[in-house]
Write a protein that holds these residues in place. Sequence first.
Motif, PDB file in Angstrom:
ATOM      1  N   TYR A  43       0.867  -1.183   0.000  1.00 45.75           N
ATOM      2  CA  TYR A  43       0.000   0.000   0.000  1.00 45.75           C
ATOM      3  C   TYR A  43       0.897   1.224   0.000  1.00 45.75           C
ATOM      4  O   TYR A  43       1.639   1.454   0.955  1.00 45.75           O
ATOM      5  CB  TYR A  43      -0.918  -0.014   1.229  1.00 45.75           C
ATOM      6  N   SER A  45       0.873   4.528   0.647  1.00 45.51           N
ATOM      7  CA  SER A  45      -0.110   5.410   1.268  1.00 45.51           C
ATOM      8  C   SER A  45       0.257   6.878   1.181  1.00 45.51           C
ATOM      9  O   SER A  45      -0.533   7.732   1.529  1.00 45.51           O
ATOM     10  CB  SER A  45      -0.280   5.036   2.740  1.00 45.51           C
ATOM     11  N   VAL A  50       3.311   0.598   3.241  1.00 45.02           N
ATOM     12  CA  VAL A  50       2.916  -0.462   4.158  1.00 45.02           C
ATOM     13  C   VAL A  50       2.894  -1.773   3.384  1.00 45.02           C
ATOM     14  O   VAL A  50       2.206  -1.885   2.377  1.00 45.02           O
ATOM     15  CB  VAL A  50       1.531  -0.177   4.774  1.00 45.02           C
ATOM     16  N   ARG A  52       2.143  -5.760   3.417  1.00 45.67           N
ATOM     17  CA  ARG A  52       1.355  -6.733   4.176  1.00 45.67           C
ATOM     18  C   ARG A  52       1.533  -8.151   3.641  1.00 45.67           C
ATOM     19  O   ARG A  52       1.777  -8.340   2.446  1.00 45.67           O
ATOM     20  CB  ARG A  52      -0.133  -6.352   4.128  1.00 45.67           C
ATOM     21  N   ILE A  64       9.057   4.576   5.958  1.00 45.76           N
ATOM     22  CA  ILE A  64       8.721   5.987   5.804  1.00 45.76           C
ATOM     23  C   ILE A  64       9.996   6.740   5.452  1.00 45.76           C
ATOM     24  O   ILE A  64      11.114   6.269   5.725  1.00 45.76           O
ATOM     25  CB  ILE A  64       8.039   6.608   7.048  1.00 45.76           C
ATOM     26  N   ARG A  71      13.179   5.056   6.986  1.00 45.77           N
ATOM     27  CA  ARG A  71      13.073   4.459   8.309  1.00 45.77           C
ATOM     28  C   ARG A  71      12.184   3.223   8.140  1.00 45.77           C
ATOM     29  O   ARG A  71      11.063   3.337   7.675  1.00 45.77           O
ATOM     30  CB  ARG A  71      12.420   5.463   9.252  1.00 45.77           C
TER      31      ARG A  71
ATOM     32  N   LEU C  32      -5.260   8.263   1.254  1.00 44.53           N
ATOM     33  CA  LEU C  32      -4.063   7.646   1.803  1.00 44.53           C
ATOM     34  C   LEU C  32      -4.482   6.548   2.756  1.00 44.53           C
ATOM     35  O   LEU C  32      -5.140   6.818   3.751  1.00 44.53           O
ATOM     36  CB  LEU C  32      -3.221   8.681   2.554  1.00 44.53           C
ATOM     37  N   SER C  33      -4.138   5.311   2.444  1.00 39.12           N
ATOM     38  CA  SER C  33      -4.536   4.211   3.315  1.00 39.12           C
ATOM     39  C   SER C  33      -3.384   3.274   3.552  1.00 39.12           C
ATOM     40  O   SER C  33      -2.569   3.062   2.675  1.00 39.12           O
ATOM     41  CB  SER C  33      -5.691   3.419   2.707  1.00 39.12           C
ATOM     42  N   ALA C  34      -3.370   2.696   4.737  1.00 44.47           N
ATOM     43  CA  ALA C  34      -2.309   1.764   5.101  1.00 44.47           C
ATOM     44  C   ALA C  34      -2.735   0.328   4.864  1.00 44.47           C
ATOM     45  O   ALA C  34      -1.988  -0.593   5.139  1.00 44.47           O
ATOM     46  CB  ALA C  34      -1.932   1.968   6.563  1.00 44.47           C
ATOM     47  N   GLY C  35      -3.944   0.134   4.352  1.00 39.06           N
ATOM     48  CA  GLY C  35      -4.433  -1.224   4.149  1.00 39.06           C
ATOM     49  C   GLY C  35      -5.684  -1.218   3.307  1.00 39.06           C
ATOM     50  O   GLY C  35      -6.092  -0.171   2.810  1.00 39.06           O
ATOM     51  N   VAL C  79       0.191  15.056   6.715  1.00 36.40           N
ATOM     52  CA  VAL C  79       1.636  15.042   6.915  1.00 36.40           C
ATOM     53  C   VAL C  79       2.384  14.920   5.581  1.00 36.40           C
ATOM     54  O   VAL C  79       3.550  15.260   5.488  1.00 36.40           O
ATOM     55  CB  VAL C  79       2.029  13.922   7.892  1.00 36.40           C
ATOM     56  N   THR C  80       1.705  14.437   4.533  1.00 36.36           N
ATOM     57  CA  THR C  80       2.344  14.355   3.225  1.00 36.36           C
ATOM     58  C   THR C  80       2.372  15.715   2.522  1.00 36.36           C
ATOM     59  O   THR C  80       2.617  15.800   1.333  1.00 36.36           O
ATOM     60  CB  THR C  80       1.655  13.321   2.316  1.00 36.36           C
ATOM     61  N   GLY C 114     -10.563  -2.694  10.412  1.00 36.59           N
ATOM     62  CA  GLY C 114      -9.390  -2.893   9.561  1.00 36.59           C
ATOM     63  C   GLY C 114      -8.100  -2.878  10.352  1.00 36.59           C
ATOM     64  O   GLY C 114      -7.047  -3.213   9.826  1.00 36.59           O
ATOM     65  N   PHE C 178      -0.375   3.209  15.135  1.00 36.27           N
ATOM     66  CA  PHE C 178       0.266   2.594  13.960  1.00 36.27           C
ATOM     67  C   PHE C 178       1.382   3.445  13.365  1.00 36.27           C
ATOM     68  O   PHE C 178       2.541   3.044  13.344  1.00 36.27           O
ATOM     69  CB  PHE C 178      -0.795   2.276  12.891  1.00 36.27           C
ATOM     70  N   TRP C 179       1.073   4.647  12.877  1.00 37.09           N
ATOM     71  CA  TRP C 179       2.122   5.450  12.251  1.00 37.09           C
ATOM     72  C   TRP C 179       3.119   5.965  13.283  1.00 37.09           C
ATOM     73  O   TRP C 179       4.297   6.145  12.988  1.00 37.09           O
ATOM     74  CB  TRP C 179       1.532   6.635  11.467  1.00 37.09           C
ATOM     75  N   GLN C 181       4.252   4.334  15.815  1.00 34.91           N
ATOM     76  CA  GLN C 181       5.257   3.280  16.023  1.00 34.91           C
ATOM     77  C   GLN C 181       6.250   3.214  14.875  1.00 34.91           C
ATOM     78  O   GLN C 181       7.351   2.715  15.012  1.00 34.91           O
ATOM     79  CB  GLN C 181       4.588   1.901  16.103  1.00 34.91           C
ATOM     80  N   ASN C 182       5.800   3.671  13.712  1.00 37.54           N
ATOM     81  CA  ASN C 182       6.628   3.540  12.512  1.00 37.54           C
ATOM     82  C   ASN C 182       7.409   4.798  12.179  1.00 37.54           C
ATOM     83  O   ASN C 182       7.938   4.923  11.070  1.00 37.54           O
ATOM     84  CB  ASN C 182       5.753   3.105  11.337  1.00 37.54           C
ATOM     85  N   GLY C 183       7.455   5.735  13.094  1.00 35.38           N
ATOM     86  CA  GLY C 183       8.343   6.879  12.886  1.00 35.38           C
ATOM     87  C   GLY C 183       7.669   8.242  12.883  1.00 35.38           C
ATOM     88  O   GLY C 183       8.358   9.261  12.845  1.00 35.38           O
ATOM     89  N   TYR C 184       6.324   8.268  12.879  1.00 36.92           N
ATOM     90  CA  TYR C 184       5.670   9.576  12.917  1.00 36.92           C
ATOM     91  C   TYR C 184       5.573  10.085  14.359  1.00 36.92           C
ATOM     92  O   TYR C 184       5.650   9.320  15.317  1.00 36.92           O
ATOM     93  CB  TYR C 184       4.295   9.519  12.239  1.00 36.92           C
ATOM     94  N   TYR C 196       7.843  13.858  12.346  1.00 35.28           N
ATOM     95  CA  TYR C 196       8.529  12.613  12.713  1.00 35.28           C
ATOM     96  C   TYR C 196       9.100  12.743  14.114  1.00 35.28           C
ATOM     97  O   TYR C 196       9.270  13.839  14.618  1.00 35.28           O
ATOM     98  CB  TYR C 196       9.685  12.338  11.747  1.00 35.28           C
ATOM     99  N   TRP C 197       9.454  11.605  14.714  1.00 36.62           N
ATOM    100  CA  TRP C 197      10.188  11.681  15.971  1.00 36.62           C
ATOM    101  C   TRP C 197      11.652  11.413  15.686  1.00 36.62           C
ATOM    102  O   TRP C 197      12.017  10.891  14.673  1.00 36.62           O
ATOM    103  CB  TRP C 197       9.669  10.719  17.019  1.00 36.62           C
TER     104      TRP C 197
END
Lengths: 83, 237, 197
Positions: A43, A45, A50, A52, A64, A71, C32-35, C79-80, C114, C178-179, C181-184, C196-197
């Motif tokens: 995905y 996004s 992402v 899966r 990202i 990262r 924008l979707s993560a799934g 954020v994009t 989801g 979700f985001w 944990q992945n760096g946002y 970002y962090w």
Amino acid sequence: MTHVDGNVLAGTLSEIFEQDMTTAAGECAGCGHTAELAVALVYLSGAGTVVRCSTCGDVLFTIIDVDGHPRINLSGVALLRMP
Amino acid sequence: MGRWKSGRVVSTREETPSGRSIVLDVPGWGGNIAGQHVDVRLTAEDGYTATRSYSIASADGSDRIELAVDRLPDGEVSPFLVDVLAVGDELEVRGPLGGWFVWKPEQTEPVQLIAGGSGIVPIVAMIRAHAAAGSRARFELLYSVRTPSDVFFASELEGLTTTYGRTTVYTREVPTGWPVLPGRVTREVLAEHTIPASERPSVFVCGPTGFVEAIADWLVELGHDPARVKTERFGGT
Amino acid sequence: MAGFTRGFSGRQREESPELPPGQFLTHDFPVLSAGPTPRVDLDEWEFSINTETGEKHSWDWAALQALAIDDVSTDIHCVTRWSKLGTSWRGVSLDTLFAEVETSYDYTMAHSYGGYTTNVPLDDLLDGKAWIAFEFDGEPLDPEHGGPARLLIPHLYFWKSAKWIRSIEMTADDDPGFWEQNGYHIYGDPWQEQRYW
């Protein structure tokens, strides 16, 4: 939003791993299924990529881009076998 | 592989009302396998960049690569590549990429190719590589396309029919005198016009996500081993 | 080669003093979707707020529609780097939904149909700052944009406005979603450019 195949990650991943990763086999930490990254569901996004598992849909990894620096969270991959 | 290289446009050719092929000269490219793709990066004057992946229609050992790009109505990159890019322009490319959706001349098993729309591009690379190598592996193409004028590489695909078999399905408009009405590929069409699972062909499917999804499901229902069905979906940017 | 591609400008990137730093105006509504997009039947739809005592406050679709509905006009910031000004929404204020909720916790985790999650401090959901929105631009919210209902927290980056909202869990700590944990960024204030962090 629809997904594309793991093939699309070849460029991004080659920048990080310096080799073709689409034929690498990844084991899903969620369901234990092992498959080439080329068949994972991707995905794009915008906020991040992402990836899966094609069997259970769990997140394998995310990428990202932080000002040009990727990262990657690989916590959904139990094992990665390099091609 | 992971490094950006500079590519210079050496020629372009209108292929369809919405798409064209672009030949790039990329010093140091060094050839690619049929079915691989390339990332293309464009940079605006203010530093903004956009990167997209495109399948490569060529598969020889040279530093020249041919892309074929279809203009997406709301696209950010494809309208530029189809309408603005001119001979002599330079852009950045990265590749060749992907070692999975590929066909190599040393493969001898029968091959079923299935393309939807501009999904024909990597398939054309395979047909070209097959012909160039004089391969005797059975090659069959099922090509789903909107209208006769939307066929990419029409004369070349026609010219190579001595080396492969082809079935074309027109979804919106058929050529004059065509025996059937326009319509989508169905499970029945697939069963009738592709190499049966019993012959254990390698199957390559490329096209829009919905097309690939439907075809891949039917192939498995028709008895094909999922491990022999390779897909390449493209999204919509 | 030249540093840029001749003739390429990309999508229009209009800057405006009304926008947070690093943002550009857009007139469409990017998806924008993560799934995969979950399809949630209104008959089966439910939203709940779950507290530390195990208490569950839940609403089905009819119950949600029976509450006071706000018309919301607001700017949104992704954020994009795209921002959209003056968007119009209809939804139920989280103040209304939290009216009967007793909790001593200061943080929340939003959960979506989801599986998506995002963390939001409780204070950022209250005092007229957040809604469960189900209409955009006078139309029922499209599944692609989070329909039947999404969280709407316009003062934070838009990934906090969880699509397909299903529940809000009270949490003791500000655990990352979700985001995050992945760096946002854990909080995501567009005016501070907390990407970002």
